[in-house]
Design an enzyme around this catalytic site. Sequence first.
Site, short mmCIF file in Angstrom:
data_model
loop_
_atom_site.label_atom_id
_atom_site.label_comp_id
_atom_site.label_asym_id
_atom_site.label_seq_id
_atom_site.Cartn_x
_atom_site.Cartn_y
_atom_site.Cartn_z
N SER A 142 0.88 -1.18 0.00
CA SER A 142 0.00 0.00 0.00
C SER A 142 0.91 1.22 0.00
CB SER A 142 -0.83 -0.01 1.28
OG SER A 142 -1.47 1.24 1.48
N TYR A 155 -1.44 -1.26 10.61
CA TYR A 155 -1.61 -1.60 9.19
C TYR A 155 -0.41 -1.06 8.41
CZ TYR A 155 -3.63 -1.44 4.43
OH TYR A 155 -3.85 -1.58 3.08
N1 LIG Z 1 -8.57 -0.90 -1.73
C1 LIG Z 1 -7.59 -0.07 -1.41
O1 LIG Z 1 -7.75 1.17 -1.45
C2 LIG Z 1 -6.25 -0.61 -1.01
C3 LIG Z 1 -5.19 0.30 -0.88
C4 LIG Z 1 -3.95 -0.18 -0.53
C5 LIG Z 1 -3.75 -1.53 -0.31
N2 LIG Z 1 -4.79 -2.39 -0.44
C6 LIG Z 1 -4.54 -3.81 -0.18
O2 LIG Z 1 -5.13 -4.59 -1.19
C7 LIG Z 1 -5.36 -5.91 -0.68
C8 LIG Z 1 -6.76 -6.35 -1.09
O3 LIG Z 1 -7.72 -5.54 -0.47
P1 LIG Z 1 -9.06 -5.03 -1.20
O4 LIG Z 1 -8.93 -3.59 -1.36
O5 LIG Z 1 -9.37 -5.87 -2.36
O6 LIG Z 1 -10.12 -5.25 0.01
P2 LIG Z 1 -11.33 -6.26 0.23
O7 LIG Z 1 -12.34 -6.08 -0.86
O8 LIG Z 1 -11.75 -6.07 1.63
O9 LIG Z 1 -10.68 -7.70 0.04
C9 LIG Z 1 -9.85 -8.27 1.03
C10 LIG Z 1 -9.64 -9.73 0.73
O10 LIG Z 1 -8.79 -10.29 1.74
C11 LIG Z 1 -9.39 -11.46 2.29
N3 LIG Z 1 -9.04 -11.59 3.70
C12 LIG Z 1 -9.17 -10.66 4.68
N4 LIG Z 1 -8.80 -11.17 5.87
C13 LIG Z 1 -8.44 -12.47 5.63
C14 LIG Z 1 -8.00 -13.54 6.47
N5 LIG Z 1 -7.83 -13.40 7.79
N6 LIG Z 1 -7.75 -14.74 5.89
C15 LIG Z 1 -7.93 -14.92 4.57
N7 LIG Z 1 -8.32 -13.94 3.72
C16 LIG Z 1 -8.59 -12.74 4.26
C17 LIG Z 1 -10.90 -11.23 2.11
O11 LIG Z 1 -11.59 -12.48 2.01
P3 LIG Z 1 -12.46 -13.18 3.17
O12 LIG Z 1 -13.15 -12.09 3.93
O13 LIG Z 1 -13.37 -14.08 2.40
O14 LIG Z 1 -11.45 -13.93 3.98
C18 LIG Z 1 -10.93 -10.54 0.75
O15 LIG Z 1 -10.90 -11.50 -0.29
C19 LIG Z 1 -5.13 -5.81 0.83
O16 LIG Z 1 -3.87 -6.34 1.14
C20 LIG Z 1 -5.15 -4.32 1.10
O17 LIG Z 1 -4.38 -3.97 2.23
C21 LIG Z 1 -6.03 -1.97 -0.79
#
Ligand SMILES: NC(=O)c1ccc[n+]([C@@H]2O[C@H](COP(=O)([O-])OP(=O)(O)OC[C@H]3O[C@@H](n4cnc5c(N)ncnc54)[C@H](OP(=O)(O)O)[C@@H]3O)[C@@H](O)[C@H]2O)c1
Length: 265
Positions: A142, A155
């Site tokens: 991130s 985080y």
């Molecule tokens: N969206 C943004 O603005 C943003 C910015 C910077 C970085 N990121 C990073 O991008 C990545 C993906 O996030 P996203 O934005 O796509 O958010 P999201 O829609 O909330 O997706 C998160 C994913 O992680 C899985 N997950 C969460 N906790 C878990 C656990 N304990 N065990 C297994 N799986 C788990 C969730 O699946 P389940 O709930 O089914 O387990 C879901 O598939 C993350 O690493 C996040 O930090 C996102």
Amino acid sequence: MNTFKDKVIWITGASSGIGESLAIEFAKRGARLILSARREEELIRVLNLTKLPSLDIMLLPFDLNDTSKASGLAAQVINKFGRIDLLINNGGFSQRSEAIETPIEIDRLLMEVNYFSYINLSKAVLPYMKRQKNGHIVIVSSIAGKFGFYLRSSYSAAKHALHGFFETLRLETESLGIKILIVCPGKIKTKVSINAITESGNSHNKMDKSHEIAMTAEECAKQIINGIIKNKEEIYIGGKEILMVKIKRLLPKLFSKLIRKQSPY
Ligand SMILES: NC(=O)c1ccc[n+]([C@@H]2O[C@H](COP(=O)([O-])OP(=O)(O)OC[C@H]3O[C@@H](n4cnc5c(N)ncnc54)[C@H](OP(=O)(O)O)[C@@H]3O)[C@@H](O)[C@H]2O)c1
């Protein structure tokens, strides 16, 4: 890697957001997929969206907080596909709580899922990549892995830690044919803010304003794939917020003023 036809790609966090979009995009490009997250019913939904035949897709639901399973899961992938070309460490969750209010158990959980699970799964896959003499590991960090930000203390710490570990691993394994890409998204329109943890341990449960109008997960997935094709080491994806990474490096005093004016949401 300039084509994904028949490549075996393991994606964590594949039940939602960026991971879901990566699964759909890689499927269009002819890859064979392993999808992981906790919610099996959501993984089945994504599996249906990929339209891949069962021969070319496998669901491996598990909790990233349980580090005991990784080597067994990697062995299951090898049993079905015989190799692992790409591991995409993407699953995780954000934080919306002030450091001073956050119990240490929540700090540890944030580190466990967002940092230790990434190194654990990578260590489980590395022996196979070493044997293959190639492999690509993608780390979804991130911009919070490049600077601290309001309400995201552990985080941000976990994301910073990823850079230290995987920059070192890159140096140590490139002679084995292993490549490492660190992706730093800014704001992407996913459920990340809704699923972020608060000091009580409950979800924040709100879509932050800045995420509502942000880049789509589909566009983010395409840019990650371009980064893989171009063998990039680190990429930044998002809107104007990603400029803050450059500003911090080149104009640290200006960064220090600007960062205080940003809304945590
Ligand atoms: N969206 C943004 O603005 C943003 C910015 C910077 C970085 N990121 C990073 O991008 C990545 C993906 O996030 P996203 O934005 O796509 O958010 P999201 O829609 O909330 O997706 C998160 C994913 O992680 C899985 N997950 C969460 N906790 C878990 C656990 N304990 N065990 C297994 N799986 C788990 C969730 O699946 P389940 O709930 O089914 O387990 C879901 O598939 C993350 O690493 C996040 O930090 C996102």
